[in-house]
Write an enzyme that holds these catalytic residues in place. Structure first.
Site, PDB file in Angstrom:
ATOM      1  N   ALA A 269       0.837  -1.190   0.000  1.00  0.00           N
ATOM      2  CA  ALA A 269       0.000   0.000   0.000  1.00  0.00           C
ATOM      3  C   ALA A 269       0.880   1.251   0.000  1.00  0.00           C
ATOM      4  CB  ALA A 269      -0.909   0.008   1.230  1.00  0.00           C
TER       5      ALA A 269
ATOM      6  N   GLY B 186      -0.300  -5.155   0.591  1.00  0.00           N
ATOM      7  CA  GLY B 186      -1.444  -4.992  -0.294  1.00  0.00           C
ATOM      8  C   GLY B 186      -1.233  -5.610  -1.658  1.00  0.00           C
TER       9      GLY B 186
ATOM     10  N   GLU C  46      -2.092  -9.177  -1.269  1.00  0.00           N
ATOM     11  CA  GLU C  46      -3.550  -9.257  -1.104  1.00  0.00           C
ATOM     12  C   GLU C  46      -4.273  -9.020  -2.427  1.00  0.00           C
ATOM     13  OE1 GLU C  46      -4.161  -7.776   3.469  1.00  0.00           O
ATOM     14  OE2 GLU C  46      -3.361  -6.326   2.024  1.00  0.00           O
TER      15      GLU C  46
ATOM     16  N   GLU D 117       3.161  -6.289   7.144  1.00  0.00           N
ATOM     17  CA  GLU D 117       2.539  -5.175   7.875  1.00  0.00           C
ATOM     18  C   GLU D 117       2.946  -5.135   9.347  1.00  0.00           C
ATOM     19  OE1 GLU D 117      -0.347  -6.129   4.458  1.00  0.00           O
ATOM     20  OE2 GLU D 117       0.958  -7.255   5.829  1.00  0.00           O
TER      21      GLU D 117
END
Length: 257
Positions: A65, A108, A111, A131
């Site tokens: 992210a 991310g 994901e 994370e």
């Protein structure tokens, strides 16, 4: 209207979407997802496109992210803006979408790849949910999809330590469907997508829906759902053509109806 953070090409009946923030290793920003979600909406509405390939660069599918964009949020603003939820549009596509992953697919990025229907990985691919190193945790399905794909022990290992999994381990663990040389990644993914696009689109969409149902319900209910979809295919022109073509020992001419 063009896109700022992705590139979209059409190859026959296949759409190729390339994440395009090279200086940020394709970090996933709100602007990128606005582009991506708009492209997916257009693909879903386009009757000529029957499968999508989503890829990044040789160095990074997506390294995570956009932390600089995310960092200023408080718990209240994250909740009120429904932070990350728009990412789920990828998992809601009815037509198949293949992730072609080279380089880093972290946080991310991992994901996002898991939101696709399956992953074809280059031998350079690296997957991870780091994370925990930022004092937070996965928020776009990392603890959920990863656990379903690779099992509790390996998911706990990755999410609690932040370690990366290479392509060989990812294939062995069931995270990716196949590993190919990096230089062949996009061509291989496009070939697979073209093969899918050559099939009956109603049947393809039903298969996707049925496989996904396996993760959402019991075996008995899943088999019942599959059986009803199977029965419904006998009302399509493509089922009649496919079986007739088999009997006549020729290739079917699907009309996607």
């Amino acid at each position: 209207m063009g896109y700022s953070y992705i590139q979209v090409e059409t190859r026959g009946h296949v759409a190729l979407i390339t994440l395009d923030r090279p200086k940020a290793l394709n970090a996933l920003s709100s602007g990128l997802f606005e582009d991506l979600n708009r492209a997916l909406d257009e693909i879903e509405a386009n009757e000529e496109i029957r499968c999508t390939v989503l890829t990044g660069s040789a160095k990074a599918f997506a390294a995570g992210a956009d932390i600089k964009e995310m960092q200023p949020h408080s718990s209240v603003t994250a909740y009120m803006t429904d932070l990350i939820t728009p990412w789920e549009r990828v998992s809601q596509t009815r037509k198949p979408i293949i992730a072609a992953v080279a380089g880093y697919a972290l946080g991310g990025g991992c994901e996002l790849a898991m939101m696709c229907d399956f992953i074809i990985a280059a031998d350079t691919a690296r997957f991870g949910q780091p994370e925990i190193n930022l004092g937070t945790m996965p928020g776009a399905g990392g603890t959920q999809r990863l656990t379903r794909f690779v099992g509790k022990s390996k998911a706990m290992d990755m999410c609690l330590t932040g370690r990366m999994m290479d392509a060989e381990e990812a294939e062995r663990s069931g995270l990716v469907s196949r590993v190919v040389p990096a230089g062949e990644l996009v061509d291989t993914a496009l070939e697979v997508a073209a093969k899918i696009a050559s099939m009956s689109l109603p049947a393809v969409m039903m298969v996707k829906e049925s496989v996904n149902r396996a993760y959402e319900t019991t075996l008995a209910e899943g088999v019942r759902f599959e059986r009803r979809l199977f029965h419904s295919t006998f009302g399509t022109e493509d089922q009649a053509e496919g079986m007739q073509a088999f009997i006549e020992k020729r290739s079917p001419n699907f009309r996607h109806s």
